[in-house]
Design a protein around this motif. Structure first.
Motif, PDB file in Angstrom:
ATOM      1  N   TYR A 346       1.907   4.269  13.161  1.00  0.00           N
ATOM      2  CA  TYR A 346       2.109   3.821  11.800  1.00  0.00           C
ATOM      3  C   TYR A 346       0.438   2.998  12.142  1.00  0.00           C
ATOM      4  N   ASP A 348      -1.969   1.506   9.041  1.00  0.00           N
ATOM      5  CA  ASP A 348      -2.322   0.817   7.891  1.00  0.00           C
ATOM      6  C   ASP A 348      -3.655   1.697   7.230  1.00  0.00           C
ATOM      7  N   ALA A 354      -4.543   6.215   7.380  1.00  0.00           N
ATOM      8  CA  ALA A 354      -2.976   5.980   7.175  1.00  0.00           C
ATOM      9  C   ALA A 354      -1.827   7.241   8.308  1.00  0.00           C
ATOM     10  N   ASP A 374       9.301   3.214   4.434  1.00  0.00           N
ATOM     11  CA  ASP A 374       8.745   3.823   6.025  1.00  0.00           C
ATOM     12  C   ASP A 374       9.938   4.222   6.227  1.00  0.00           C
ATOM     13  N   ARG A 381       5.685  -0.082   2.600  1.00  0.00           N
ATOM     14  CA  ARG A 381       4.762   0.134   2.471  1.00  0.00           C
ATOM     15  C   ARG A 381       4.041   0.450   1.051  1.00  0.00           C
ATOM     16  N   VAL A 389      -3.354   2.054   1.914  1.00  0.00           N
ATOM     17  CA  VAL A 389      -1.910   1.635   2.479  1.00  0.00           C
ATOM     18  C   VAL A 389      -2.313   0.868   2.685  1.00  0.00           C
ATOM     19  N   SER A 390      -0.784  -0.388   2.153  1.00  0.00           N
ATOM     20  CA  SER A 390      -0.672  -1.309   3.117  1.00  0.00           C
ATOM     21  C   SER A 390       0.754  -2.030   3.511  1.00  0.00           C
ATOM     22  N   THR A 391       0.880  -2.428   4.478  1.00  0.00           N
ATOM     23  CA  THR A 391       2.116  -3.157   5.239  1.00  0.00           C
ATOM     24  C   THR A 391       3.188  -4.249   3.700  1.00  0.00           C
TER      25      THR A 391
END
Length: 441
Positions: A346, A348, A354, A374, A381, A389-391
């Motif tokens: 995991y 970002d 990522a 995810d 995500r 990539v961000s959560t």
């Protein structure tokens, strides 16, 4: 159930007072309710100065008239709904996400009024708060594997896998029986607006995977797990299911497992990829199938969707390889977008900085942002077109069940995501046996 944090609830009393104040002004006989095109419109102030989607706004000024068909209000460049006007006040509703901004950030917005050929802009700006909130549409964690349909409060189901949404906001959900892989797998229909659920297929045999809607917005195609079989249903024939097979007029079709369908608007074909890495396409009307490519990350499950802005670009989430690739059906270029191939984790970041852990179903919004379930990270995500990539929501590596905002929400192995025309995302929360609603507003 803990309620999500939101400024909307806090503003309910304020909104009511605004409406009452607006209505009381209708008794003032000195206010002209007729717009005079020979006089300028003037703006003084508006309130509240902050809010979000559907915030009720009172705009003050003069020479507005009362004909709402002649009045337009813009928050940034996005048009707000004008409810009523009485000469010196306009009652409007703030539109959804009137500008660019990431989740849980504030967008600084201009507010402009157009009446006839005139326009004017307030000196003050409106602070639009983007909020991300997950709620449960239906389902009961820990419920028996039996399906109970009816109202959404009554609805319970086994494990929820993959989703699709038609033009009428009907959610098509695939359900999996964990106790018997080849029996009692089902498909249900859920409509949030109508507060109802309905069983569509009581037993599909082997599990069904990621469904795909045709461009008509009415017909869904759902791949069976193994071989060439698939199911199709349409709202035009009351969702009566048909079981069909992909066909070949030349070489044989070698499909061990197929995990998703993706509709291409360029050629009108439905695409699917076998676990052995072979990409196929078939005619939705005839089932006639041709081979497109081979050696696309063989021996990994994959979930696919075509880009909306670049319709020859296919996005692929390679579950077992923990990465996201793109494949162009014209140039045949197959390249990494995000994640580290073969490495779970995991993180970002951008591109190979990522990390994912068994990504599954993915969907795209109107700006070509990808949203991905995810699964083993227990989060949803987002990947920008540039590969950042961000959560969006969920707690990394923490399984659980909790509605709320990004700081509190929990999932337990989300499998599926689907998006409707309003940008609302629905999540198939696998182990929680629920369909969840993700609003980014």
């Amino acid at each position: 159930m803990k309620k999500p944090k939101s400024f909307k609830a806090a503003n309910t009393l304020l909104a009511l007072s605004l409406i009452l104040a607006f209505m009381s002004c209708k008794d003032d006989n000195e206010i002209s309710t007729v717009y005079d095109p020979d006089k300028p419109i003037t703006l003084t102030d508006f309130y509240p100065l902050e809010g979000g989607v559907a915030t009720k706004m009172i705009l003050n000024g003069n020479n507005f008239g009362s004909d709402t068909k002649n009045i337009k209000v813009f928050v940034n460049d996005k048009e707000a709904a004008v409810v009523s006007a009485i000469g010196n006040k306009i009652y409007a509703i703030c539109p959804r996400k009137p500008g660019d901004g990431d989740e849980n950030q504030v967008i600084d917005c201009s507010v402009k009024v157009e009446i006839g050929k005139q326009s004017a802009e307030y000196q003050e700006h409106f602070s639009y708060q983007i909020q991300t909130v997950i709620t449960t549409v239906c389902g009961i964690p820990g419920a028996p594997d039996d399906v109970i349909t009816g109202s959404l409060a009554q609805t319970s189901m086994p494990h929820v896998t993959y989703l699709a949404i038609d033009e009428d906001d009907n959610i098509i959900a695939c359900l999996r029986n964990q106790n018997n892989y080849y029996h009692e797998n089902k498909v249900i229909l859920v409509n949030e607006t109508e507060d109802r659920s309905r069983l569509l297929i009581p037993d599909t045999g082997s599990p069904l995977n990621q469904p795909c809607m045709l461009n008509d917005g009415k017909t869904v195609y759902i791949p069976a797990d193994g071989g060439t079989e698939y199911w199709t249903m349409s709202s035009e024939n009351m969702w009566s299911p048909m079981k069909l097979s992909m066909k070949s007029t030349s070489t044989s079709i070698n499909i061990n497992y197929k995990h998703s369908f993706a509709m291409c608007t360029v050629d009108g074909y439905m695409y699917t990829r076998a676990k052995n890495g072979t990409l196929y396409k078939f005619n939705p009307e005839t089932g006639v199938t041709t081979q497109v490519a081979t050696n696309l990350m063989s021996e990994s499950d994959s979930y696919m969707a075509f880009s909306k802005k670049e319709p020859t670009k296919l996005y692929l989430a390679y579950t077992n390889s923990n990465c996201i690739f793109t494949y162009d059906i014209i140039t045949q270029e197959h390249k990494l977008l995000a994640g580290i191939s073969g490495q779970a984790g995991y993180l970002d970041g951008i591109g190979e900085k990522a990390m994912f852990n068994e990504p599954r179903q993915l969907i795209l919004d109107e700006d070509d942002n990808l949203y991905i379930a995810d699964t083993k990270n227990h989060v949803i995500r987002k990947i920008s077109p540039e590969g950042a990539v961000s959560t969006v929501i969920g707690q990394p590596n923490v399984a659980g069940y909790q509605d709320g905002d990004p700081e509190t929400a929990l999932f337990d192995e989300p499998y599926g995501v689907a998006i409707n025309k309003e940008g609302i995302i629905y999540v198939g929360d696998y182990k929680n046996q629920c369909i969840r609603r993700l609003a980014i507003e």
